[in-house]
Design a protein around this motif. Structure first.
Motif, PDB file in Angstrom:
ATOM      1  N   PRO A 121      30.873 -16.436  18.748  1.00  0.00           N
ATOM      2  CA  PRO A 121      30.547 -16.106  20.144  1.00  0.00           C
ATOM      3  C   PRO A 121      29.177 -15.479  20.320  1.00  0.00           C
ATOM      4  CG  PRO A 121      32.679 -15.203  19.516  1.00  0.00           C
ATOM      5  CD  PRO A 121      32.067 -15.740  18.295  1.00  0.00           C
ATOM      6  N   ILE A 122      28.563 -15.007  19.222  1.00  0.00           N
ATOM      7  CA  ILE A 122      27.293 -14.323  19.409  1.00  0.00           C
ATOM      8  C   ILE A 122      26.096 -15.245  19.245  1.00  0.00           C
ATOM      9  CG2 ILE A 122      27.897 -11.979  18.904  1.00  0.00           C
ATOM     10  CD1 ILE A 122      27.175 -12.530  16.029  1.00  0.00           C
ATOM     11  N   LEU A 125      22.286 -14.284  18.582  1.00  0.00           N
ATOM     12  CA  LEU A 125      22.105 -12.924  18.072  1.00  0.00           C
ATOM     13  C   LEU A 125      22.270 -12.900  16.556  1.00  0.00           C
ATOM     14  CD1 LEU A 125      24.016 -10.852  20.710  1.00  0.00           C
ATOM     15  CD2 LEU A 125      21.595 -11.254  20.550  1.00  0.00           C
ATOM     16  N   TYR A 126      23.096 -13.788  16.052  1.00  0.00           N
ATOM     17  CA  TYR A 126      23.273 -13.923  14.609  1.00  0.00           C
ATOM     18  C   TYR A 126      21.949 -14.285  13.953  1.00  0.00           C
ATOM     19  CZ  TYR A 126      24.967 -16.409  10.422  1.00  0.00           C
ATOM     20  OH  TYR A 126      25.173 -16.872   9.151  1.00  0.00           O
ATOM     21  N   LEU A 128      18.922 -13.757  15.192  1.00  0.00           N
ATOM     22  CA  LEU A 128      18.006 -12.621  15.286  1.00  0.00           C
ATOM     23  C   LEU A 128      18.333 -11.574  14.238  1.00  0.00           C
ATOM     24  CD1 LEU A 128      17.607 -12.145  19.114  1.00  0.00           C
ATOM     25  CD2 LEU A 128      15.939 -13.009  17.509  1.00  0.00           C
ATOM     26  N   ALA A 129      19.642 -11.351  14.012  1.00  0.00           N
ATOM     27  CA  ALA A 129      20.038 -10.347  13.026  1.00  0.00           C
ATOM     28  C   ALA A 129      19.567 -10.735  11.634  1.00  0.00           C
ATOM     29  CB  ALA A 129      21.559 -10.189  13.044  1.00  0.00           C
ATOM     30  N   VAL A 182      25.200 -16.675  25.149  1.00  0.00           N
ATOM     31  CA  VAL A 182      24.370 -16.588  23.940  1.00  0.00           C
ATOM     32  C   VAL A 182      24.619 -17.722  22.979  1.00  0.00           C
ATOM     33  CG1 VAL A 182      23.487 -14.344  23.336  1.00  0.00           C
ATOM     34  CG2 VAL A 182      25.879 -14.652  23.527  1.00  0.00           C
TER      35      VAL A 182
END
Lengths: 437, 174, 166
Positions: A121-122, A125-126, A128-129, A182
């Motif tokens: 679901p992210i 963002l994964y 970016l992390a 996202v």
């Protein structure tokens, strides 16, 4: 089109992981060859073409060479960190590809398998992390070598990567505003719904993303960490053999992921343009192609040949961006470190912030007026973005940022001339100082 | 399966936290802290708090720890650590205080019932519908930007004050 | 006396466009990318074209009956700047001088061609040859038989139209 059972899901997931991992490693190996060939062609020579037909087996020869080379370990290096550096660089680079959708869903007798390794679901963002974690590999490599030049390279690398992560994230935020979610599958879907790829309504975000991605992956012109002609090898000077090879592998994997991201975020991912037949999205459990005039969902027709075609489309777009990476590398000279920092903090960050505000205001006003999400919505946003891009290119492109020592030269000559009481002889012509003594 | 992963990650988190405070070299401490944060992120994912896990890695492990690393490397810290180790009295006092705090925490969590607010949210199904409608991030955005926007903005201003203060302290007298 | 000042006009940095310059550069590299004429010579299928004056490894000319033309006069070891020629002369029973031992150490040689220039009977030549890789170092000392066996063209040190040649 039924959902996958538990075991079918596990089998599909395992197969996808193996296929994607093998694919990424294979492509990374071929990218080393492609880079050398393209570099050679741009320099009016042929690259490696002896080892196999067109040099295809050159990466095999390179890999074998790296395995068989002596692995140096400097006596004064901090051993555990020295070994850890390449690992911390390579693992995030390889794993990042897991959330990128690369084809339209494949209908199998056991259910519909969507062509993305992990639909978390992210979503972005994964990515970016993991790109934040990739900084550690470079810094560790530089510091653990106990070598002034490596240390400088590592430090500059981490400063550069951290600075451009901000601009990267902000340009992605613009895409998130328009896409609403996202996850990358949703972004592909929204681009299919709009009928326009996000590169047009969000052109400034695309430009900012491309620049930031170049800086994130340490590619020329943001090559300061490696800086082949200045810092010997930068942070990977003291490495040899397979430990060294992991660093370029990580760099090419990052390049591949950034290109795939550019394709997905801004160019529709696996979408084939001007064709509604390939649109597909899982909406409340069923796969739909779109919404018809009244707003009820139209079911999607999935087929294995559509999967192959859309994968081809994704591959073409990603390859275009990889070629862009290589093309720019052999064209422009390297930026200085202070120029890189100035660009990241003083130009890209305020621009990205201002652009986020502009796009948010536009989207809000469009939604308040009641324009439905579609081509017209996108066209209006395209016009606003074109205006912003033109302003950005006109204002920022003047020599102020990158001129370095030449900035303000005319002024300085004028002041010097006034002090000495004569006319200023500048490279820009003989200029009067106004009043002479 | 999730149980095994949880226990494994818990062991890793606790072990690296202990390692972090007992290392001599500050870079080793830092890397163990990154390990702790990463295993905490995995635990968050096990609780289906994906967004929090991602934000943990992006902000804490990816940005703040990198800045720590900068400072340690640039200032070449950690060579005269012996000056930092205080004597036996300080060790006894610190162990006592931390033991008391730990006991307080354990007794508080054991005594009180689960938070009524969280229970209300969980039982009414608002979360599921929000997540289905807007995605995990959207569900988190609603309380942050709609219900508690004033607190959010005040926190932002607080951070701005901190940045300005740091600049004022670090600015060189030209 | 004031020095002469030459003023070179350059474009002002405040009004130059770096994007335009970058895009022009990228167009240039793209033109080179698709240009089919590359300068690479695909060795060993294609060989580089060498000038006839190119100086490579040596060759000893022979008479029609197989005797070396060399008369062991000793000029080439004297003139050689690198001392790479070893000559031991002798007379045969008819009184003709001939080289008993004639060795050239190609490692020491600097391929200047002075031995060919100074030879009064045009016996020793430097040749247009570069493909002489060996497996051991001692194979690089060419003795007389080997020098006589070479068949590559020799360097043309004098222009044939020069009346002072020959």
């Amino acid at each position: 089109m039924q959902e996958l059972s538990q075991t079918a899901f596990l089998v599909a997931a395992t197969l996808k992981v193996l296929a994607v991992f093998a694919g990424v490693m294979g492509v990374v190996a071929l990218l080393t060859l492609l880079e050398r060939r393209i570099a050679a062609f741009i320099q009016d020579r042929l690259g490696p073409n002896r080892v196999g037909p067109f040099g295809i087996l050159q990466p095999v020869a390179d890999g074998l060479k790296n395995f068989l080379k002596e692995e140096t370990m400097p006596a004064t290096a901090a051993q555990p960190y020295f070994l850890l550096g390449p690992l911390l660089s390579l693992v995030p680079a390889l794993v990042t590809f897991a959330v990128i959708p690369f084809a339209s869903p494949l209908p199998t007798p056991w259910g519909v398998v969507d062509m993305i390794v992990a639909d978390v679901p992210i979503g972005i963002l994964y990515i970016l992390a993991l790109s934040s974690l990739a900084v550690y590999g470079v810094v560790m490599g530089g510091w653990a070598s106990n070598n002034k030049y490596s240390f400088l390279g590592g430090l500059r690398a981490s400063a550069q990567m951290v600075s451009y992560e901000v601009a990267l994230g902000l340009s992605v935020v613009v895409v998130l505003i328009v896409a609403g979610n996202v996850t990358l599958t949703e972004m592909v879907w929204r681009q299919q719904q709009m009928g326009l790829w996000f590169a047009f309504p969000l052109s400034l975000a695309f430009i900012l993303f491309v620049i930031s991605a170049f800086a994130e992956t340490n590619r020329l012109p943001f090559d300061m960490p490696e800086a082949e002609s200045e810092l010997v090898g930068g942070f990977h000077t003291e490495y040899s053999g397979m430990k060294y090879a992991m660093y370029p592998m990580a760099e090419y994997a990052h390049m591949l992921t950034s290109s795939a991201l550019m394709a997905t975020l801004f160019f529709g991912g696996w979408d084939i343009p001007f064709w509604r037949g390939d649109d597909a999205f899982r909406h409340e459990g069923i796969w739909i192609q779109g919404f018809d005039g009244e707003g009820s969902p139209v079911p999607a027709v999935l087929a294995w040949w559509k999967t192959i075609l859309t994968f081809g489309s994704f591959a073409v777009k990603t390859s275009f961006f990889i070629l862009l990476y290589m093309w720019v590398r052999w064209t422009v000279p390297r930026f200085r470190y202070d120029q890189i920092m100035q660009l990241g903090w003083k130009v890209l960050l305020p621009t990205a912030l201002a652009y986020v505000m502009v796009v948010a205001v536009t989207v809000l006003s469009l939604d308040t007026v009641g324009v439905p999400y579609g081509f017209v919505w996108g066209a209006i946003l395209t016009m606003v973005s074109a205006l912003c891009t033109a302003v950005f290119l006109w204002v920022v492109d003047r020599g102020r940022i990158l001129s370095g020592a030449a900035y303000g030269l005319r002024e300085r000559y004028r002041i010097q001339a006034r002090t000495l009481g004569r006319e200023a002889v500048t490279p820009f012509g003989v200029g009067g100082s106004g009043t002479t003594a | 399966m999730a149980q095994i992963l949880f226990y494994a990650m818990a062991v890793v988190a606790l072990g690296s936290a202990v390692a972090m405070v007992t290392r001599k070299s500050p870079v080793a401490s830092l890397l163990y802290m990154v390990t702790t944060l990463a295993s905490l992120a995995v635990i968050f994912v096990l609780f289906e708090a994906h967004f929090l896990a991602a934000i943990q890695v992006i902000v804490y492990a990816g940005a703040i720890m990198v800045l720590f690393l900068f400072v340690i490397m640039l200032l070449n810290l950690g060579h005269d650590y012996r000056k930092d180790l205080k004597g036996g009295l300080a060790a006894v006092l610190s162990l006592g205080v931390s033991g008391a705090l730990a006991g307080l925490l354990v007794s508080h969590f054991r005594a009180s019932a689960p938070e009524p607010f969280a229970g209300r949210i969980r039982d009414s199904g608002i979360l599921e519908s929000l997540i289905a409608e807007k995605g995990a991030v959207g569900a988190m955005a609603r309380p942050l930007y709609v219900d508690y926007v004033v607190a959010f903005e005040v926190t932002g201003i607080l951070l701005l004050v901190a940045v300005v203060g740091a600049l004022a302290l670090a600015k060189r007298r030209v | 006396m004031p020095p002469k000042v030459k003023v070179v006009r350059r474009p002002e940095p405040e009004r130059t466009s770096y994007l335009r310059a970058t895009l022009k550069g990228m167009a240039l590299t793209f033109r080179h990318l698709v240009n089919p004429n590359k300068v690479t010579i695909q060795y060993p299928e294609e060989r580089p074209v060498l000038s006839p004056r190119w100086r490579g490894t040596h060759r000893m000319e022979v008479h029609a009956d197989g005797r070396p033309k060399c008369v062991a006069c000793g000029l080439c070891p004297t003139v050689c700047p690198a001392n790479c020629i070893r000559l031991v002369g002798g007379e045969d029973d008819q009184g003709n001088r001939y080289p008993v031992v004639y060795e050239i150490d190609e490692f020491r040689c600097i391929f200047c061609g002075m031995c060919q220039e100074v030879c009064p009977v045009e016996a020793i030549h430097v040749g247009v040859d570069y493909e002489n890789a060996e497996y051991t170092r001692d194979r690089f000392v060419y003795d007389l038989d080997r020098l006589m066996e070479q068949d590559h063209p020799t360097a043309l040190l004098w222009d044939p139209s020069d009346p002072r040649s020959e």
